[in-house]
Design a protein around this motif. Structure first.
Motif, PDB file in Angstrom:
ATOM      1  N   PRO A 114     -37.242  10.253 -19.297  1.00  0.00           N
ATOM      2  CA  PRO A 114     -38.517  10.755 -19.826  1.00  0.00           C
ATOM      3  C   PRO A 114     -38.418  10.939 -21.344  1.00  0.00           C
ATOM      4  CG  PRO A 114     -37.817  12.032 -17.906  1.00  0.00           C
ATOM      5  CD  PRO A 114     -36.684  11.126 -18.262  1.00  0.00           C
ATOM      6  N   LEU A 115     -39.533  10.807 -22.024  1.00  0.00           N
ATOM      7  CA  LEU A 115     -39.568  10.844 -23.486  1.00  0.00           C
ATOM      8  C   LEU A 115     -38.905  12.089 -24.059  1.00  0.00           C
ATOM      9  CD1 LEU A 115     -40.489   9.648 -26.186  1.00  0.00           C
ATOM     10  CD2 LEU A 115     -42.680  10.788 -25.840  1.00  0.00           C
ATOM     11  N   LYS A 116     -39.134  13.245 -23.464  1.00  0.00           N
ATOM     12  CA  LYS A 116     -38.583  14.492 -24.006  1.00  0.00           C
ATOM     13  C   LYS A 116     -37.060  14.463 -24.055  1.00  0.00           C
ATOM     14  CE  LYS A 116     -42.434  17.448 -22.754  1.00  0.00           C
ATOM     15  NZ  LYS A 116     -42.869  18.607 -21.985  1.00  0.00           N
ATOM     16  N   GLN A 117     -36.432  13.970 -23.008  1.00  0.00           N
ATOM     17  CA  GLN A 117     -34.977  13.894 -23.003  1.00  0.00           C
ATOM     18  C   GLN A 117     -34.480  12.715 -23.834  1.00  0.00           C
ATOM     19  OE1 GLN A 117     -36.634  14.529 -19.926  1.00  0.00           O
ATOM     20  NE2 GLN A 117     -36.164  16.688 -20.154  1.00  0.00           N
ATOM     21  N   ARG A 118     -35.191  11.616 -23.768  1.00  0.00           N
ATOM     22  CA  ARG A 118     -34.793  10.408 -24.486  1.00  0.00           C
ATOM     23  C   ARG A 118     -34.735  10.643 -25.987  1.00  0.00           C
ATOM     24  NH1 ARG A 118     -38.650   6.526 -22.755  1.00  0.00           N
ATOM     25  NH2 ARG A 118     -39.967   7.060 -24.498  1.00  0.00           N
ATOM     26  N   GLU A 119     -35.761  11.294 -26.543  1.00  0.00           N
ATOM     27  CA  GLU A 119     -35.813  11.444 -27.994  1.00  0.00           C
ATOM     28  C   GLU A 119     -34.667  12.304 -28.521  1.00  0.00           C
ATOM     29  OE1 GLU A 119     -39.493  13.159 -29.365  1.00  0.00           O
ATOM     30  OE2 GLU A 119     -39.318  14.884 -28.072  1.00  0.00           O
ATOM     31  N   VAL A 120     -34.320  13.394 -27.841  1.00  0.00           N
ATOM     32  CA  VAL A 120     -33.229  14.237 -28.345  1.00  0.00           C
ATOM     33  C   VAL A 120     -31.872  13.550 -28.182  1.00  0.00           C
ATOM     34  CG1 VAL A 120     -34.449  16.424 -28.115  1.00  0.00           C
ATOM     35  CG2 VAL A 120     -33.068  15.613 -26.224  1.00  0.00           C
ATOM     36  N   LEU A 121     -31.665  12.819 -27.086  1.00  0.00           N
ATOM     37  CA  LEU A 121     -30.403  12.103 -26.904  1.00  0.00           C
ATOM     38  C   LEU A 121     -30.219  11.028 -27.966  1.00  0.00           C
ATOM     39  CD1 LEU A 121     -30.226  11.714 -23.024  1.00  0.00           C
ATOM     40  CD2 LEU A 121     -28.672  13.017 -24.474  1.00  0.00           C
ATOM     41  N   VAL A 122     -31.269  10.298 -28.261  1.00  0.00           N
ATOM     42  CA  VAL A 122     -31.181   9.246 -29.277  1.00  0.00           C
ATOM     43  C   VAL A 122     -30.870   9.849 -30.639  1.00  0.00           C
ATOM     44  CG1 VAL A 122     -32.531   7.538 -30.561  1.00  0.00           C
ATOM     45  CG2 VAL A 122     -32.594   7.562 -28.067  1.00  0.00           C
ATOM     46  N   HIS A 123     -31.578  10.900 -30.999  1.00  0.00           N
ATOM     47  CA  HIS A 123     -31.324  11.537 -32.295  1.00  0.00           C
ATOM     48  C   HIS A 123     -29.903  12.101 -32.360  1.00  0.00           C
ATOM     49  CE1 HIS A 123     -35.258  11.012 -33.929  1.00  0.00           C
ATOM     50  NE2 HIS A 123     -35.862  11.790 -33.043  1.00  0.00           N
ATOM     51  N   PHE A 124     -29.435  12.706 -31.269  1.00  0.00           N
ATOM     52  CA  PHE A 124     -28.129  13.360 -31.265  1.00  0.00           C
ATOM     53  C   PHE A 124     -26.985  12.346 -31.291  1.00  0.00           C
ATOM     54  CE2 PHE A 124     -24.561  15.676 -29.296  1.00  0.00           C
ATOM     55  CZ  PHE A 124     -24.551  16.819 -30.067  1.00  0.00           C
ATOM     56  N   TYR A 125     -27.021  11.342 -30.411  1.00  0.00           N
ATOM     57  CA  TYR A 125     -25.898  10.419 -30.289  1.00  0.00           C
ATOM     58  C   TYR A 125     -25.995   9.208 -31.211  1.00  0.00           C
ATOM     59  CZ  TYR A 125     -24.267  13.054 -26.295  1.00  0.00           C
ATOM     60  OH  TYR A 125     -23.785  14.052 -25.494  1.00  0.00           O
ATOM     61  N   PHE A 126     -27.151   8.598 -31.315  1.00  0.00           N
ATOM     62  CA  PHE A 126     -27.263   7.371 -32.087  1.00  0.00           C
ATOM     63  C   PHE A 126     -27.555   7.632 -33.568  1.00  0.00           C
ATOM     64  CE2 PHE A 126     -28.176   5.951 -27.742  1.00  0.00           C
ATOM     65  CZ  PHE A 126     -27.204   4.980 -27.629  1.00  0.00           C
ATOM     66  N   ASN A 127     -28.379   8.622 -33.847  1.00  0.00           N
ATOM     67  CA  ASN A 127     -28.702   8.938 -35.237  1.00  0.00           C
ATOM     68  C   ASN A 127     -27.798  10.022 -35.803  1.00  0.00           C
ATOM     69  OD1 ASN A 127     -30.783   7.096 -34.998  1.00  0.00           O
ATOM     70  ND2 ASN A 127     -32.274   8.652 -34.450  1.00  0.00           N
ATOM     71  N   GLU A 128     -26.913  10.561 -34.948  1.00  0.00           N
ATOM     72  CA  GLU A 128     -25.925  11.568 -35.332  1.00  0.00           C
ATOM     73  C   GLU A 128     -26.549  12.748 -36.067  1.00  0.00           C
ATOM     74  OE1 GLU A 128     -22.861   9.470 -37.414  1.00  0.00           O
ATOM     75  OE2 GLU A 128     -22.293   8.322 -35.648  1.00  0.00           O
ATOM     76  N   MET A 129     -27.656  13.235 -35.545  1.00  0.00           N
ATOM     77  CA  MET A 129     -28.332  14.390 -36.124  1.00  0.00           C
ATOM     78  C   MET A 129     -27.828  15.663 -35.450  1.00  0.00           C
ATOM     79  SD  MET A 129     -32.203  12.820 -36.256  1.00  0.00           S
ATOM     80  CE  MET A 129     -32.951  14.053 -37.301  1.00  0.00           C
ATOM     81  N   THR A 130     -27.859  16.757 -36.186  1.00  0.00           N
ATOM     82  CA  THR A 130     -27.491  18.048 -35.609  1.00  0.00           C
ATOM     83  C   THR A 130     -28.662  18.583 -34.801  1.00  0.00           C
ATOM     84  OG1 THR A 130     -28.323  19.336 -37.477  1.00  0.00           O
ATOM     85  CG2 THR A 130     -26.017  18.562 -37.598  1.00  0.00           C
ATOM     86  N   ILE A 131     -28.408  19.626 -34.028  1.00  0.00           N
ATOM     87  CA  ILE A 131     -29.466  20.230 -33.223  1.00  0.00           C
ATOM     88  C   ILE A 131     -30.574  20.767 -34.130  1.00  0.00           C
ATOM     89  CG2 ILE A 131     -29.980  22.172 -31.681  1.00  0.00           C
ATOM     90  CD1 ILE A 131     -27.291  21.548 -30.297  1.00  0.00           C
ATOM     91  N   GLY A 132     -30.193  21.358 -35.248  1.00  0.00           N
ATOM     92  CA  GLY A 132     -31.177  21.860 -36.209  1.00  0.00           C
ATOM     93  C   GLY A 132     -32.030  20.754 -36.801  1.00  0.00           C
ATOM     94  N   GLU A 133     -31.409  19.623 -37.135  1.00  0.00           N
ATOM     95  CA  GLU A 133     -32.151  18.490 -37.690  1.00  0.00           C
ATOM     96  C   GLU A 133     -33.114  17.910 -36.645  1.00  0.00           C
ATOM     97  OE1 GLU A 133     -28.883  16.725 -40.870  1.00  0.00           O
ATOM     98  OE2 GLU A 133     -28.782  16.088 -38.776  1.00  0.00           O
ATOM     99  N   ILE A 134     -32.661  17.839 -35.405  1.00  0.00           N
ATOM    100  CA  ILE A 134     -33.525  17.335 -34.336  1.00  0.00           C
ATOM    101  C   ILE A 134     -34.717  18.265 -34.153  1.00  0.00           C
ATOM    102  CG2 ILE A 134     -33.700  16.807 -31.867  1.00  0.00           C
ATOM    103  CD1 ILE A 134     -30.670  16.122 -31.977  1.00  0.00           C
ATOM    104  N   ALA A 135     -34.456  19.573 -34.130  1.00  0.00           N
ATOM    105  CA  ALA A 135     -35.529  20.551 -33.961  1.00  0.00           C
ATOM    106  C   ALA A 135     -36.565  20.398 -35.068  1.00  0.00           C
ATOM    107  CB  ALA A 135     -34.958  21.964 -33.955  1.00  0.00           C
TER     108      ALA A 135
END
Length: 171
Positions: A114-135
């Motif tokens: 689902p989009l909600k889970q997909r977007e945070v996983l992509v940002h976290f693992y592939f874009n190497e963003m922190t939780i704060g940056e994703i938020a």
């Protein structure tokens, strides 16, 4: 900003933005259009951009918003209807974005989330963003990002049984 500066920014950030857009819309052509619109908007509204932060984060936020707008648009709904009646029209080749076989399997599994889970996983693992940056990028609280990461990992584990992915197994 002159033309050469814009071309330099485009060269630096196009691939990153294309990955973000693709993970939302799951259509390479639509993702390319979204990234093009982001650069046009960035150039035409450059007076609104304040050099407070990183251009990459600013463009990523614009791409996320444009992607979400696209998913709400009539054009997207029309394309989805066409894909239901013609399944072959919706298949896209992922080889340009995901090169290794393992990455392709994981990428496809992530795209099924689902989009909600997909977007945070992509940002976290592939874009190497922190939780704060994703938020900040997705405009949600950090606790929500953590919850979506946890839920996304659970869903991925279920999809990828029998396939070892070191990062998921260690968390």
């Amino acid at each position: 900003m002159d033309r050469n500066e814009l071309i330099e920014i485009m060269d630096q950030h196009t691939e990153h933005l294309l990955r973000i857009a693709y993970c939302y819309v799951m259509d390479l052509h639509a993702a390319e259009d979204i990234v093009q619109e982001v650069f046009i908007k960035f150039y035409s509204n450059q007076h609104k951009y304040e050099e407070r932060g990183e251009v990459r984060a600013y463009l990523a936020k614009m791409t996320v918003n444009k992607s979400k707008d696209y998913l709400r648009s009539w054009n997207y709904r029309k394309v989805q209807l066409q894909h239901k009646f013609s399944p072959q029209a919706g298949k896209r080749n992922l080889d340009g974005l995901v090169k290794k076989e393992e990455q392709q399997l994981i990428g496809e599994a992530i795209l099924k989330l689902p989009l909600k889970q997909r977007e945070v996983l992509v940002h976290f693992y592939f874009n190497e963003m922190t939780i704060g940056e994703i938020a900040s990028t997705v405009s949600i609280p950090e606790s929500t990002v953590k919850t979506r990461l946890t839920r996304g990992r659970e869903l991925l584990r279920n999809q990828l049984r029998g396939i070892e992915w070191e990062v998921l197994l260690n968390e």
